[in-house]
Motif scaffolding. Structure first.
Motif, PDB file in Angstrom:
ATOM      1  N   ARG A  87     -24.881   0.660  12.265  1.00 20.96           N
ATOM      2  CA  ARG A  87     -25.037  -0.626  12.847  1.00 20.96           C
ATOM      3  C   ARG A  87     -23.905  -1.451  12.633  1.00 20.96           C
ATOM      4  O   ARG A  87     -23.939  -2.559  12.250  1.00 20.96           O
ATOM      5  CB  ARG A  87     -26.358  -1.352  12.174  1.00 20.96           C
ATOM      6  CG  ARG A  87     -27.716  -0.675  12.911  1.00 20.96           C
ATOM      7  CD  ARG A  87     -28.850  -1.548  12.515  1.00 20.96           C
ATOM      8  NE  ARG A  87     -28.928  -1.495  10.956  1.00 20.96           N
ATOM      9  CZ  ARG A  87     -29.550  -2.513  10.342  1.00 20.96           C
ATOM     10  NH1 ARG A  87     -29.966  -3.646  11.155  1.00 20.96           N
ATOM     11  NH2 ARG A  87     -29.775  -2.485   9.174  1.00 20.96           N
ATOM     12  N   ASN A  88     -22.731  -0.816  12.808  1.00 21.24           N
ATOM     13  CA  ASN A  88     -21.472  -1.479  12.647  1.00 21.24           C
ATOM     14  C   ASN A  88     -20.691  -1.865  13.833  1.00 21.24           C
ATOM     15  O   ASN A  88     -19.699  -2.647  13.757  1.00 21.24           O
ATOM     16  CB  ASN A  88     -20.551  -0.511  11.848  1.00 21.24           C
ATOM     17  CG  ASN A  88     -19.390  -1.132  11.209  1.00 21.24           C
ATOM     18  OD1 ASN A  88     -19.664  -2.198  10.723  1.00 21.24           O
ATOM     19  ND2 ASN A  88     -18.339  -0.491  11.228  1.00 21.24           N
ATOM     20  N   LEU A  89     -21.324  -1.515  14.965  1.00 16.04           N
ATOM     21  CA  LEU A  89     -20.579  -2.026  16.278  1.00 16.04           C
ATOM     22  C   LEU A  89     -20.279  -3.587  16.317  1.00 16.04           C
ATOM     23  O   LEU A  89     -19.367  -3.944  16.822  1.00 16.04           O
ATOM     24  CB  LEU A  89     -21.399  -1.563  17.428  1.00 16.04           C
ATOM     25  CG  LEU A  89     -21.384  -0.008  17.690  1.00 16.04           C
ATOM     26  CD1 LEU A  89     -22.543   0.367  18.782  1.00 16.04           C
ATOM     27  CD2 LEU A  89     -19.861   0.539  18.150  1.00 16.04           C
ATOM     28  N   MET A  90     -21.585  -4.237  15.925  1.00 10.98           N
ATOM     29  CA  MET A  90     -21.246  -5.719  15.888  1.00 10.98           C
ATOM     30  C   MET A  90     -19.936  -6.279  15.120  1.00 10.98           C
ATOM     31  O   MET A  90     -19.302  -7.088  15.626  1.00 10.98           O
ATOM     32  CB  MET A  90     -22.430  -6.435  15.460  1.00 10.98           C
ATOM     33  CG  MET A  90     -22.611  -7.809  15.784  1.00 10.98           C
ATOM     34  SD  MET A  90     -24.477  -8.288  15.597  1.00 10.98           S
ATOM     35  CE  MET A  90     -24.185 -10.161  15.624  1.00 10.98           C
ATOM     36  N   ASN A  91     -20.161  -5.539  13.890  1.00 17.48           N
ATOM     37  CA  ASN A  91     -18.948  -5.965  13.099  1.00 17.48           C
ATOM     38  C   ASN A  91     -17.548  -5.732  13.770  1.00 17.48           C
ATOM     39  O   ASN A  91     -16.714  -6.582  13.599  1.00 17.48           O
ATOM     40  CB  ASN A  91     -18.926  -5.278  11.673  1.00 17.48           C
ATOM     41  CG  ASN A  91     -20.019  -5.782  10.724  1.00 17.48           C
ATOM     42  OD1 ASN A  91     -20.247  -6.762  10.566  1.00 17.48           O
ATOM     43  ND2 ASN A  91     -20.819  -4.758  10.046  1.00 17.48           N
ATOM     44  N   LEU A  92     -17.474  -4.586  14.332  1.00 16.07           N
ATOM     45  CA  LEU A  92     -16.212  -3.979  14.868  1.00 16.07           C
ATOM     46  C   LEU A  92     -15.807  -4.968  16.231  1.00 16.07           C
ATOM     47  O   LEU A  92     -14.820  -5.598  16.112  1.00 16.07           O
ATOM     48  CB  LEU A  92     -16.243  -2.646  15.483  1.00 16.07           C
ATOM     49  CG  LEU A  92     -16.446  -1.720  14.198  1.00 16.07           C
ATOM     50  CD1 LEU A  92     -16.465  -0.060  14.936  1.00 16.07           C
ATOM     51  CD2 LEU A  92     -15.379  -1.679  13.366  1.00 16.07           C
ATOM     52  N   PHE A  93     -16.863  -5.284  17.111  1.00 15.62           N
ATOM     53  CA  PHE A  93     -16.333  -5.844  18.368  1.00 15.62           C
ATOM     54  C   PHE A  93     -16.317  -7.277  18.460  1.00 15.62           C
ATOM     55  O   PHE A  93     -16.233  -8.108  19.024  1.00 15.62           O
ATOM     56  CB  PHE A  93     -17.200  -5.482  19.351  1.00 15.62           C
ATOM     57  CG  PHE A  93     -16.789  -4.052  19.930  1.00 15.62           C
ATOM     58  CD1 PHE A  93     -15.508  -3.570  20.262  1.00 15.62           C
ATOM     59  CD2 PHE A  93     -17.708  -2.678  19.712  1.00 15.62           C
ATOM     60  CE1 PHE A  93     -15.011  -2.491  20.244  1.00 15.62           C
ATOM     61  CE2 PHE A  93     -17.149  -1.600  19.862  1.00 15.62           C
ATOM     62  CZ  PHE A  93     -15.983  -1.231  20.281  1.00 15.62           C
ATOM     63  N   VAL A 259     -24.856  -5.125  21.338  1.00 15.50           N
ATOM     64  CA  VAL A 259     -25.208  -5.484  20.049  1.00 15.50           C
ATOM     65  C   VAL A 259     -26.719  -4.788  19.535  1.00 15.50           C
ATOM     66  O   VAL A 259     -27.128  -4.827  18.313  1.00 15.50           O
ATOM     67  CB  VAL A 259     -25.314  -7.064  19.651  1.00 15.50           C
ATOM     68  CG1 VAL A 259     -24.063  -7.487  19.384  1.00 15.50           C
ATOM     69  CG2 VAL A 259     -26.070  -7.768  20.915  1.00 15.50           C
TER      70      VAL A 259
ATOM     71  N   LEU B  54     -19.607 -11.015  21.598  1.00 12.29           N
ATOM     72  CA  LEU B  54     -20.261  -9.907  21.815  1.00 12.29           C
ATOM     73  C   LEU B  54     -21.325  -9.874  23.507  1.00 12.29           C
ATOM     74  O   LEU B  54     -21.717  -8.869  23.614  1.00 12.29           O
ATOM     75  CB  LEU B  54     -21.227  -9.730  20.664  1.00 12.29           C
ATOM     76  CG  LEU B  54     -20.442  -9.479  19.650  1.00 12.29           C
ATOM     77  CD1 LEU B  54     -21.304  -9.858  18.129  1.00 12.29           C
ATOM     78  CD2 LEU B  54     -19.892  -8.146  19.473  1.00 12.29           C
ATOM     79  N   ARG B  73      -9.346 -13.954  23.195  1.00 14.82           N
ATOM     80  CA  ARG B  73     -10.425 -13.355  22.203  1.00 14.82           C
ATOM     81  C   ARG B  73      -9.776 -12.953  21.103  1.00 14.82           C
ATOM     82  O   ARG B  73     -10.400 -13.273  20.107  1.00 14.82           O
ATOM     83  CB  ARG B  73     -11.075 -12.070  22.940  1.00 14.82           C
ATOM     84  CG  ARG B  73     -11.882 -11.337  22.324  1.00 14.82           C
ATOM     85  CD  ARG B  73     -12.488 -10.127  22.977  1.00 14.82           C
ATOM     86  NE  ARG B  73     -13.242  -9.365  21.885  1.00 14.82           N
ATOM     87  CZ  ARG B  73     -12.529  -8.515  21.112  1.00 14.82           C
ATOM     88  NH1 ARG B  73     -11.339  -8.309  21.042  1.00 14.82           N
ATOM     89  NH2 ARG B  73     -13.391  -7.844  20.131  1.00 14.82           N
ATOM     90  N   PHE B  82     -18.535 -13.503  10.741  1.00 19.70           N
ATOM     91  CA  PHE B  82     -19.582 -14.135  10.793  1.00 19.70           C
ATOM     92  C   PHE B  82     -20.577 -13.264   9.677  1.00 19.70           C
ATOM     93  O   PHE B  82     -20.010 -12.279   9.260  1.00 19.70           O
ATOM     94  CB  PHE B  82     -20.378 -13.636  12.110  1.00 19.70           C
ATOM     95  CG  PHE B  82     -20.625 -12.354  12.332  1.00 19.70           C
ATOM     96  CD1 PHE B  82     -19.624 -11.347  12.344  1.00 19.70           C
ATOM     97  CD2 PHE B  82     -21.839 -11.852  12.298  1.00 19.70           C
ATOM     98  CE1 PHE B  82     -19.599 -10.197  12.723  1.00 19.70           C
ATOM     99  CE2 PHE B  82     -22.224 -10.494  12.450  1.00 19.70           C
ATOM    100  CZ  PHE B  82     -20.986  -9.348  12.724  1.00 19.70           C
ATOM    101  N   LEU B 105      -8.797  -4.205   9.548  1.00 25.16           N
ATOM    102  CA  LEU B 105      -8.976  -4.714  10.944  1.00 25.16           C
ATOM    103  C   LEU B 105      -8.485  -6.016  11.134  1.00 25.16           C
ATOM    104  O   LEU B 105      -8.107  -6.156  12.239  1.00 25.16           O
ATOM    105  CB  LEU B 105     -10.476  -4.691  10.847  1.00 25.16           C
ATOM    106  CG  LEU B 105     -11.293  -4.449  12.069  1.00 25.16           C
ATOM    107  CD1 LEU B 105     -10.744  -2.957  12.802  1.00 25.16           C
ATOM    108  CD2 LEU B 105     -12.666  -4.167  11.804  1.00 25.16           C
TER     109      LEU B 105
END
Lengths: 263, 242
Positions: A87-93, A259, B54, B73, B82, B105
């Motif tokens: 569940r790391n996609l939100m952190n990445l994007f 997300v 997102l 962006r 966040f 990152l």
């Protein structure tokens, strides 16, 4: 033992199949693929029995090269799945990372995986079967590079599908690449394929690599044409797939599913 | 007059027939904490997801630091972070490894010192080398907060940041947020279902209902406007009307 409890579990699994194309595919996909691959291999052996020069050279070399393509695809798709599972996609994007940088990182991981797998397989083939992968000569280098890029193409394609359809499509990470195996002519020459399938196979860069490999091993003829086709197709398909990844990414952001992927 | 760090104008998000966020406009000034309040499904999370790039808005604009999010962006997200109870971080990495990845990152320098600082601030020493999979939910929340603070953002979006923390750690987190706001001028958009926390933390509150802003002002102003005893009663009144 209560029948209703067993039935409950069976129904639980059948519910999944009712709405899941990937799960339905899994039932029919692998047996069908096995049949096609082994059917073509059998045809090859029957038709060209006297002209097949050394099974070990052909099959072992083909298997190792195919595995490189497979690992290259996995390097991309599994890297995406790892982020999805965590569940790391939100952190990445939600960071400054952009989709191209994400793809570049997964491609680098894919090169790392292919390098490791190649070393292990080449050494094992040499130790167990006295097989020297470098029999193909220097042509091995462009062949492998070309297969890595084909793996990226399939990997980016599969990743886009998983991103679009979510966890349900996870199974594609392991199965999609095998859809390309019959038309990659890994274990048999293009001649074995029925006429209607040949144009499809020629559009697949991997088929040119494996045909080229057979040409080098069989006649020693440098496979320049095959290599040129493989490179040209790879370049065109890679650009198309990256563009498609961007489109899918934008679509997922539009739908709010980026997300939610993995949930 | 100070220009806002975040300016949202006529922001709308529709998913097919369903309107999740309906023509909302608001701004956050430097160092301000804006509370976003509303029942489940009111559009708080969708709003934050749009602010983080997102989710693509159907219409409206988002500007941060005077720049349009759609066009700038990367520059904007470099200065934003966040934390949410609903996110996680790679399970197979240790806490420190996860923070180190975040630091890379965002291209941070002096990473070991920054990690040391944040680990101390959030009292994470005892699980610093623990595999993330083995963290309790409270420890995981602290990790996601640490990842948010590590990058020293100018705007922080916090989606129920103290939901799974015990009162002691939750109190410390609130104190830390207030402290950061005082020392670095950090601006925050804050959601919580804890009304006392909202009153304590927020300079202003926006109340969302079915994607629309139905009330805006300080906690006291909102309570007075709806003629209720406290913010919790306002929440119950509005939530039950929806």
């Amino acid at each position: 033992m209560k029948l209703h409890r067993i039935a409950a579990l069976i129904v639980r699994h059948l519910y999944l199949y009712r709405r899941s194309l990937p799960r339905m595919m899994e039932i029919f996909y692998w047996p069908f693929l096995d049949l096609v691959i082994w059917g073509f291999i059998t045809l090859y052996l029957v038709r060209y029995q006297s002209q097949v020069p050394g099974f070990v050279t052909f099959f072992l070399g083909a298997l190792i090269l195919w595995d490189m393509l497979f690992r290259s695809q996995q390097g991309i798709t599994i890297s995406f799945l790892e982020e999805m599972w965590a569940r790391n996609l939100m952190n990445l994007f939600a960071s400054p990372l952009n989709p191209n940088e994400f793809l570049a990182a997964t491609m680098a991981m894919s090169v790392f995986k292919v390098t490791c797998v190649s070393i292990v397989m080449a050494v094992c083939a040499w130790l167990f079967y006295d097989y020297n992968l470098f029999l193909i000569g220097l042509w091995l280098i462009p062949f492998v590079l070309s297969l890595v890029v084909t793996g990226w193409i399939i990997g980016v394609f599969t990743t886009s599908l998983i991103m679009r359809f979510g966890q349900e499509a996870e199974v594609l990470a392991w199965s999609m690449v095998f859809l390309f195996q019959p038309i990659s002519c890994v274990f048999y020459p293009m001649d074995v394929l029925p006429a209607w399938l040949k144009p499809v196979a020629w559009a697949n860069p991997a088929a040119h690599v494996f045909e080229g490999m057979r040409a080098v091993l069989g006649s020693g003829v440098p496979p320049v044409t095959h290599l040129a086709w493989a490179c040209g197709l790879n370049a065109a398909l890679l650009v198309a797939m990256v563009a498609w990844f961007h489109r899918t990414f934008a679509y997922c952001k539009e739908q709010g599913s980026l997300v939610r992927v993995g949930e | 007059m100070t220009s806002p760090v975040l300016q949202v104008a006529h922001l709308t998000k529709r998913f097919g027939e369903f309107t999740a966020v309906d023509d909302i406009s608001f701004a956050i000034k430097p160092g301000e904490i804006l509370g976003l309040l509303g029942p489940n499904g009111a559009g708080k999370t969708t709003t934050i997801q749009m602010l983080l790039g997102l989710v693509t808005p159907t219409s409206g604009s988002i500007q941060m630091f005077g720049l349009d999010l759609a066009a700038h962006r990367e520059e904007i997200l470099q200065q934003v972070n966040f934390s949410s109870t609903y996110i996680s971080m790679p399970y197979a990495l240790t806490v420190e490894e996860n923070l180190s990845v975040v630091a890379r990152l965002y291209g941070l320098t002096d990473v070991p010192r920054r990690i040391d600082d944040i680990v101390k601030k959030l009292e994470m020493e005892e699980f610093r080398h623990k595999i993330t999979r083995k963290l309790s939910s409270g420890q995981m929340t602290r990790l996601t907060l640490a990842k948010a603070f590590l990058t020293q953002p100018k705007i922080l979006f916090l989606d129920e940041p103290t939901a799974s923390l015990d009162p002691d750690i939750a109190h410390k987190v609130r104190a830390l947020l207030q402290d950061e706001r005082r020392t670095s001028g950090l601006s925050m958009l804050y959601t919580s279902h804890n009304m006392r926390e909202m009153e304590e933390m927020s300079d202003r509150i926006i109340f969302l209902q079915r994607g629309r802003i139905v009330a805006e002002g300080t906690a006291a102003e909102i309570v007075a406007r709806f003629g209720q005893a406290d913010l919790e009663d306002v929440f119950l009144k509005l939530a039950r009307e929806s």
